[in-house]
Write a protein that holds these residues in place. Structure first.
Motif, PDB file in Angstrom:
ATOM      1  N   LEU A  34       0.812  -1.215   0.000  1.00  0.00           N
ATOM      2  CA  LEU A  34       0.000   0.000   0.000  1.00  0.00           C
ATOM      3  C   LEU A  34       0.847   1.268   0.000  1.00  0.00           C
ATOM      4  CD1 LEU A  34      -2.907   0.925  -0.078  1.00  0.00           C
ATOM      5  CD2 LEU A  34      -2.944   0.898   2.410  1.00  0.00           C
ATOM      6  N   PRO A  35       1.888   1.384   0.848  1.00  0.00           N
ATOM      7  CA  PRO A  35       2.719   2.599   0.777  1.00  0.00           C
ATOM      8  C   PRO A  35       3.402   2.783  -0.569  1.00  0.00           C
ATOM      9  CG  PRO A  35       3.105   1.422   2.833  1.00  0.00           C
ATOM     10  CD  PRO A  35       2.287   0.521   1.968  1.00  0.00           C
ATOM     11  N   MET A 198     -20.551  -0.498  -0.448  1.00  0.00           N
ATOM     12  CA  MET A 198     -20.972  -1.747  -1.058  1.00  0.00           C
ATOM     13  C   MET A 198     -19.885  -2.816  -0.982  1.00  0.00           C
ATOM     14  SD  MET A 198     -24.126  -1.346  -2.150  1.00  0.00           S
ATOM     15  CE  MET A 198     -24.300  -0.524  -0.573  1.00  0.00           C
ATOM     16  N   VAL A 199     -18.659  -2.456  -1.320  1.00  0.00           N
ATOM     17  CA  VAL A 199     -17.567  -3.432  -1.308  1.00  0.00           C
ATOM     18  C   VAL A 199     -17.305  -3.920   0.104  1.00  0.00           C
ATOM     19  CG1 VAL A 199     -15.110  -3.781  -1.759  1.00  0.00           C
ATOM     20  CG2 VAL A 199     -16.498  -2.489  -3.382  1.00  0.00           C
ATOM     21  N   MET A 200     -17.181  -2.991   1.027  1.00  0.00           N
ATOM     22  CA  MET A 200     -16.807  -3.368   2.392  1.00  0.00           C
ATOM     23  C   MET A 200     -17.918  -4.139   3.099  1.00  0.00           C
ATOM     24  SD  MET A 200     -15.284  -0.913   5.416  1.00  0.00           S
ATOM     25  CE  MET A 200     -14.002  -0.366   4.290  1.00  0.00           C
ATOM     26  N   SER A 298     -10.682  -4.299   1.064  1.00  0.00           N
ATOM     27  CA  SER A 298     -11.684  -3.339   0.584  1.00  0.00           C
ATOM     28  C   SER A 298     -11.073  -1.955   0.463  1.00  0.00           C
ATOM     29  CB  SER A 298     -12.880  -3.311   1.533  1.00  0.00           C
ATOM     30  OG  SER A 298     -13.511  -4.567   1.592  1.00  0.00           O
ATOM     31  N   PHE A 299     -10.294  -1.557   1.465  1.00  0.00           N
ATOM     32  CA  PHE A 299      -9.628  -0.259   1.403  1.00  0.00           C
ATOM     33  C   PHE A 299      -8.656  -0.208   0.233  1.00  0.00           C
ATOM     34  CE2 PHE A 299      -6.118   2.574   2.568  1.00  0.00           C
ATOM     35  CZ  PHE A 299      -6.811   3.754   2.756  1.00  0.00           C
ATOM     36  N   PHE A 300      -8.023  -1.336  -0.054  1.00  0.00           N
ATOM     37  CA  PHE A 300      -7.066  -1.414  -1.153  1.00  0.00           C
ATOM     38  C   PHE A 300      -7.750  -1.117  -2.485  1.00  0.00           C
ATOM     39  CE2 PHE A 300      -4.444  -3.689  -4.261  1.00  0.00           C
ATOM     40  CZ  PHE A 300      -3.193  -3.195  -3.936  1.00  0.00           C
ATOM     41  N   SER A 305     -10.141   4.030  -6.665  1.00  0.00           N
ATOM     42  CA  SER A 305     -11.405   4.685  -7.020  1.00  0.00           C
ATOM     43  C   SER A 305     -11.344   6.181  -6.738  1.00  0.00           C
ATOM     44  CB  SER A 305     -12.565   4.054  -6.245  1.00  0.00           C
ATOM     45  OG  SER A 305     -12.714   2.693  -6.571  1.00  0.00           O
ATOM     46  N   ILE A 306     -10.617   6.568  -5.724  1.00  0.00           N
ATOM     47  CA  ILE A 306     -10.515   7.982  -5.369  1.00  0.00           C
ATOM     48  C   ILE A 306      -9.481   8.696  -6.230  1.00  0.00           C
ATOM     49  CG2 ILE A 306      -9.909   9.588  -3.508  1.00  0.00           C
ATOM     50  CD1 ILE A 306     -11.001   7.572  -1.520  1.00  0.00           C
TER      51      ILE A 306
END
Length: 378
Positions: A34-35, A198-200, A298-300, A305-306
């Protein structure tokens, strides 16, 4: 229990945690990956001053001054001329479809009227539905005009190069003439909200059943993977409906965001997008082994998307490789549907390409999710 600090006990606990971290590969990959992804996205893909924006030209007078102005616009880096456009109506349609960010119109007898002091006007129509994509380029036009005039008028005409330019440039900001940020951000926010929830919700809910053992009972039944996926996804469609109704109502009443397009096109678009995100949540649940892992994965998916959909930064201003990645993000296409329908008055034909892209993404995610779904527990 008291006693002195024991390095042996401390070392045993420390080794145990490292072993546990090695076994939890998803969490470990998130901590490392992620980083790195954030570094590359923010460092290379994000551009608050977008350049190389697609521009169409409608030229009725191709004189030296016109060529100097167009060359200056091209050299500024803000405008990329992608071809001519035949008339005002065609230019307006190109802006509405999103094929171009600008349409430059050079009027007939432009150079002659300039020399005679009639102060002709160049019209630059801009798609201001995203104000950040227009502001920098529009501000650069003044300097471009001054340089073009100074380079073109020589000899007896040099007097025209001093003082105010002998012609004017009118920037017509369409779809958001006031340049309000909320007009651009609020419609796009619906895509981000639906993606996050929805995803989470789907991923965590299904993994929770696995942790509690109820999924084992379901697997023991003759239910097929596709039936399980539909049964798990459809109840959350209602949640998406409620969120969308609340959002659209608040956007109209509080933020005064217009809704000028086809309600049917909007309905098809947000239903496809809800299904895509729920299918993605189901896919994540097949990879996660705990609710924490489901939330992490989900955060990944929410981060692209953002950052890559055009929500926060203009899509056309991103490098080509980032645009390719963004094309695979469902939020990119739904965001275009929402903005075109709400701000540009689009109908189903105008956003049919985005519908096709969402359908393809839905089919791909659904097939992968069903292939990963296991009829037996590991």
């Amino acid at each position: 229990m008291g006693g002195a600090f024991s390095f042996a006990r401390f070392g045993a606990v420390l080794i145990k945690e490292f072993i546990q971290m090695r076994r939890d590969r998803i969490t470990f990959a998130m901590m490392i990956g992620l980083p790195i992804i954030q570094l590359f996205l923010f460092g290379f893909a994000i551009n608050a001053d977008p350049r190389h924006l697609p521009t169409l030209i409608d030229i009725a007078d191709d004189g030296p001054l016109t060529r100097a102005i167009l060359a200056g616009m091209q050299n500024s880096g803000y405008f990329d001329f992608i071809g001519p456009v035949g008339g005002t109506a065609a230019g307006e349609e190109a802006l509405r479809r999103g094929d171009a960010n600008f349409v430059v119109v050079i009027p007939p007898n432009f150079e002659r009227d300039t020399i005679r002091g009639r102060n002709p006007q160049i019209l630059v129509s801009a798609d201001a539905s995203d104000p950040s994509a227009v502001s920098g380029a529009a501000a650069a036009l003044t300097g471009i005009v001054q340089v073009a005039v100074a380079e073109t008028f020589e000899g007896p005409l040099r007097s025209l190069a001093g003082g105010a330019p002998p012609f004017s440039v009118a920037v017509h900001r369409e779809y958001n003439p006031e340049g309000r940020t909320s007009t651009n951000i609020v419609p796009g926010l619906l895509a981000i909200i639906l993606s996050m929830t929805m995803v989470m919700i789907t991923a965590v809910a299904i993994v929770k059943e696995t942790e509690r053992g109820t999924m084992e009972m379901l697997i023991a039944t003759p239910v097929r993977p596709f039936e399980v996926m539909l049964g798990k996804i459809l109840p959350y469609v209602l949640v998406g409906y409620v969120q969308t109704i609340v959002f659209v109502t608040a956007a109209a009443l509080i933020f005064r965001v217009p809704f000028d397009g086809s309600l049917w096109a909007f309905f098809i678009g947000f239903n496809l997008f809800i299904l895509v995100n729920l299918a993605l949540g189901f896919l994540i649940s097949t990879a996660a082994r705990s609710q924490m892992q489901a939330m992490q994965l989900s955060f990944f998916t929410i981060l692209p998307s953002i950052l890559l959909s055009g929500f926060m930064f203009p899509f056309a201003g991103m490098p080509q490789w980032a645009q390719w990645l963004g094309t695979a993000v469902p939020a990119t296409h739904f965001l275009r549907v929402v903005r075109k329908v709400m701000l540009k008055g689009a109908d189903t034909a105008d956003v049919s390409g985005e519908f096709l892209a969402l359908t393809i993404i839905l089919v791909v995610i659904s097939v992968i999710a069903m292939l990963r779904y296991r009829q037996t527990l590991d």
